[in-house]
Design a protein around this motif. Structure first.
Motif, PDB file in Angstrom:
ATOM      1  N   ALA A 121       0.833  -1.205   0.000  1.00 19.89           N
ATOM      2  CA  ALA A 121       0.000   0.000   0.000  1.00 19.89           C
ATOM      3  C   ALA A 121       0.867   1.253   0.000  1.00 19.89           C
ATOM      4  CB  ALA A 121      -0.928  -0.007   1.212  1.00 19.89           C
ATOM      5  N   ARG A 122       1.927   1.240   0.783  1.00 21.28           N
ATOM      6  CA  ARG A 122       2.815   2.402   0.865  1.00 21.28           C
ATOM      7  C   ARG A 122       3.524   2.633  -0.470  1.00 21.28           C
ATOM      8  NH1 ARG A 122       4.995   1.523   5.763  1.00 21.28           N
ATOM      9  NH2 ARG A 122       3.549   2.934   6.747  1.00 21.28           N
ATOM     10  N   ARG A 123       4.001   1.562  -1.084  1.00 19.89           N
ATOM     11  CA  ARG A 123       4.683   1.666  -2.373  1.00 19.89           C
ATOM     12  C   ARG A 123       3.717   2.181  -3.447  1.00 19.89           C
ATOM     13  NH1 ARG A 123       7.742  -2.581  -1.739  1.00 19.89           N
ATOM     14  NH2 ARG A 123       6.013  -3.980  -2.161  1.00 19.89           N
ATOM     15  N   SER A 124       2.486   1.715  -3.396  1.00 21.72           N
ATOM     16  CA  SER A 124       1.468   2.165  -4.341  1.00 21.72           C
ATOM     17  C   SER A 124       1.187   3.657  -4.167  1.00 21.72           C
ATOM     18  CB  SER A 124       0.186   1.356  -4.131  1.00 21.72           C
ATOM     19  OG  SER A 124      -0.849   1.869  -4.936  1.00 21.72           O
ATOM     20  N   ARG A 125       1.126   4.092  -2.916  1.00 17.48           N
ATOM     21  CA  ARG A 125       0.892   5.507  -2.626  1.00 17.48           C
ATOM     22  C   ARG A 125       2.032   6.372  -3.177  1.00 17.48           C
ATOM     23  NH1 ARG A 125      -1.988   8.663   1.274  1.00 17.48           N
ATOM     24  NH2 ARG A 125      -0.694  10.350   2.102  1.00 17.48           N
ATOM     25  N   ILE A 126       3.264   5.905  -3.009  1.00 13.76           N
ATOM     26  CA  ILE A 126       4.420   6.637  -3.531  1.00 13.76           C
ATOM     27  C   ILE A 126       4.333   6.734  -5.050  1.00 13.76           C
ATOM     28  CG2 ILE A 126       6.930   6.522  -3.849  1.00 13.76           C
ATOM     29  CD1 ILE A 126       7.040   5.240  -1.013  1.00 13.76           C
ATOM     30  N   ARG A 127       4.003   5.624  -5.685  1.00  7.13           N
ATOM     31  CA  ARG A 127       3.913   5.620  -7.146  1.00  7.13           C
ATOM     32  C   ARG A 127       2.821   6.566  -7.632  1.00  7.13           C
ATOM     33  NH1 ARG A 127       4.417  -0.773  -7.366  1.00  7.13           N
ATOM     34  NH2 ARG A 127       6.674  -0.951  -7.433  1.00  7.13           N
ATOM     35  N   THR A 128       1.732   6.677  -6.887  1.00  3.06           N
ATOM     36  CA  THR A 128       0.656   7.593  -7.263  1.00  3.06           C
ATOM     37  C   THR A 128       1.157   9.032  -7.241  1.00  3.06           C
ATOM     38  OG1 THR A 128      -1.013   6.091  -6.370  1.00  3.06           O
ATOM     39  CG2 THR A 128      -1.648   8.402  -6.642  1.00  3.06           C
ATOM     40  N   LEU A 142       8.128  10.114  -0.657  1.00  2.00           N
ATOM     41  CA  LEU A 142       9.332   9.354  -0.995  1.00  2.00           C
ATOM     42  C   LEU A 142      10.202   9.140   0.241  1.00  2.00           C
ATOM     43  CD1 LEU A 142      10.587  10.747  -4.410  1.00  2.00           C
ATOM     44  CD2 LEU A 142      10.267   8.361  -3.814  1.00  2.00           C
ATOM     45  N   MET A 143      10.422  10.203   0.998  1.00  4.47           N
ATOM     46  CA  MET A 143      11.283  10.096   2.172  1.00  4.47           C
ATOM     47  C   MET A 143      10.646   9.241   3.271  1.00  4.47           C
ATOM     48  SD  MET A 143      13.951  11.360   1.239  1.00  4.47           S
ATOM     49  CE  MET A 143      14.157  11.911  -0.432  1.00  4.47           C
ATOM     50  N   ARG A 144       9.325   9.273   3.346  1.00  8.21           N
ATOM     51  CA  ARG A 144       8.633   8.405   4.308  1.00  8.21           C
ATOM     52  C   ARG A 144       8.849   6.944   3.919  1.00  8.21           C
ATOM     53  NH1 ARG A 144       3.787  10.725   4.129  1.00  8.21           N
ATOM     54  NH2 ARG A 144       4.542  12.335   5.543  1.00  8.21           N
ATOM     55  N   GLY A 145       8.822   6.680   2.614  1.00  9.86           N
ATOM     56  CA  GLY A 145       9.096   5.328   2.143  1.00  9.86           C
ATOM     57  C   GLY A 145      10.484   4.866   2.545  1.00  9.86           C
ATOM     58  N   VAL A 146      11.434   5.792   2.573  1.00 12.43           N
ATOM     59  CA  VAL A 146      12.799   5.457   2.992  1.00 12.43           C
ATOM     60  C   VAL A 146      12.816   5.107   4.472  1.00 12.43           C
ATOM     61  CG1 VAL A 146      15.118   6.386   3.342  1.00 12.43           C
ATOM     62  CG2 VAL A 146      13.903   6.859   1.215  1.00 12.43           C
ATOM     63  N   THR A 147      12.191   5.947   5.302  1.00 17.92           N
ATOM     64  CA  THR A 147      12.225   5.700   6.744  1.00 17.92           C
ATOM     65  C   THR A 147      11.471   4.428   7.116  1.00 17.92           C
ATOM     66  OG1 THR A 147      10.282   7.079   7.156  1.00 17.92           O
ATOM     67  CG2 THR A 147      12.421   8.140   7.292  1.00 17.92           C
ATOM     68  N   LYS A 148      10.480   4.059   6.328  1.00 19.32           N
ATOM     69  CA  LYS A 148       9.710   2.848   6.610  1.00 19.32           C
ATOM     70  C   LYS A 148      10.342   1.612   5.977  1.00 19.32           C
ATOM     71  CE  LYS A 148       6.501   5.041   8.820  1.00 19.32           C
ATOM     72  NZ  LYS A 148       6.324   4.872  10.258  1.00 19.32           N
ATOM     73  N   GLY A 149      11.422   1.801   5.238  1.00 23.70           N
ATOM     74  CA  GLY A 149      12.129   0.651   4.684  1.00 23.70           C
ATOM     75  C   GLY A 149      11.549   0.119   3.395  1.00 23.70           C
ATOM     76  N   VAL A 150      10.697   0.891   2.734  1.00 24.86           N
ATOM     77  CA  VAL A 150      10.093   0.425   1.487  1.00 24.86           C
ATOM     78  C   VAL A 150      11.060   0.598   0.322  1.00 24.86           C
ATOM     79  CG1 VAL A 150       8.213   0.841  -0.146  1.00 24.86           C
ATOM     80  CG2 VAL A 150       7.771   0.869   2.288  1.00 24.86           C
ATOM     81  N   MET A 151      11.879   1.646   0.382  1.00 29.97           N
ATOM     82  CA  MET A 151      12.857   1.865  -0.674  1.00 29.97           C
ATOM     83  C   MET A 151      14.154   2.375  -0.083  1.00 29.97           C
ATOM     84  SD  MET A 151      11.304   5.325  -2.532  1.00 29.97           S
ATOM     85  CE  MET A 151      11.225   4.405  -4.007  1.00 29.97           C
ATOM     86  N   HIS A 152      15.210   2.236  -0.849  1.00 31.78           N
ATOM     87  CA  HIS A 152      16.532   2.648  -0.390  1.00 31.78           C
ATOM     88  C   HIS A 152      16.665   4.164  -0.470  1.00 31.78           C
ATOM     89  CE1 HIS A 152      20.953   2.912  -0.287  1.00 31.78           C
ATOM     90  NE2 HIS A 152      20.886   1.771   0.365  1.00 31.78           N
ATOM     91  N   LYS A 153      17.455   4.717   0.425  1.00 26.80           N
ATOM     92  CA  LYS A 153      17.636   6.168   0.511  1.00 26.80           C
ATOM     93  C   LYS A 153      18.169   6.743  -0.803  1.00 26.80           C
ATOM     94  CE  LYS A 153      21.078   7.885   2.905  1.00 26.80           C
ATOM     95  NZ  LYS A 153      21.937   8.340   4.017  1.00 26.80           N
TER      96      LYS A 153
END
Length: 88
Positions: free
Chosen positions: A23-30, A58-69
Motif C-alpha cells: 500500500a505504501r509503495r502504491s501511494r508513492i507511485r501515485t 518518498l522520504m517516508r518510504g525510505v524511513t519505513k524501509g520500502v525503498m533505499h535512501k
C-alpha cells in the motif's frame, strides 16, 4: 510450511507487513505519477506543486524501509531537474 506456533505467527506478520508495504509503495507511485502527468502537461507550477507533495512521501518510504535512501534521492533529483528545465 510453517509448523511451530512461532513460525506460523511470523508468517502471519510477514503477510501483514507485505500488505502495508504494498500500500505504501502504491501511494508513492501515485504521487510520482502526479508529477509525471504535470510534467507531461507542460505546467511548471503544477509540476512544482506535485513535486512538493511527492517529496515527503518518498522520504517516508525510505524511513519505513520500502525503498533505499539513494533510490529516493535519485528520483527526487531527476524529477526536480525536469521541473526546473520545464521553466527554462
Amino acid at each position: 510450511m510453517a509448523n511451530t506456533l512461532q513460525s506460523k505467527k511470523r508468517a502471519r506478520q510477514g503477510e501483514a507487513r507485505a500488505a502495508v508495504n504494498k500500500a505504501r509503495r502504491s501511494r508513492i507511485r501515485t504521487y510520482l505519477r502526479k508529477v509525471e502527468e504535470a510534467l507531461a502537461s507542460g505546467d511548471q507550477a503544477a509540476a512544482a506543486e506535485a513535486l512538493r507533495g511527492a517529496q515527503p512521501e518518498l522520504m517516508r518510504g525510505v524511513t519505513k524501509g520500502v525503498m533505499h535512501k539513494n533510490t529516493a534521492s535519485r528520483k527526487m533529483s531527476r524529477l526536480a531537474a525536469r521541473v526546473k528545465a520545464l521553466g527554462a
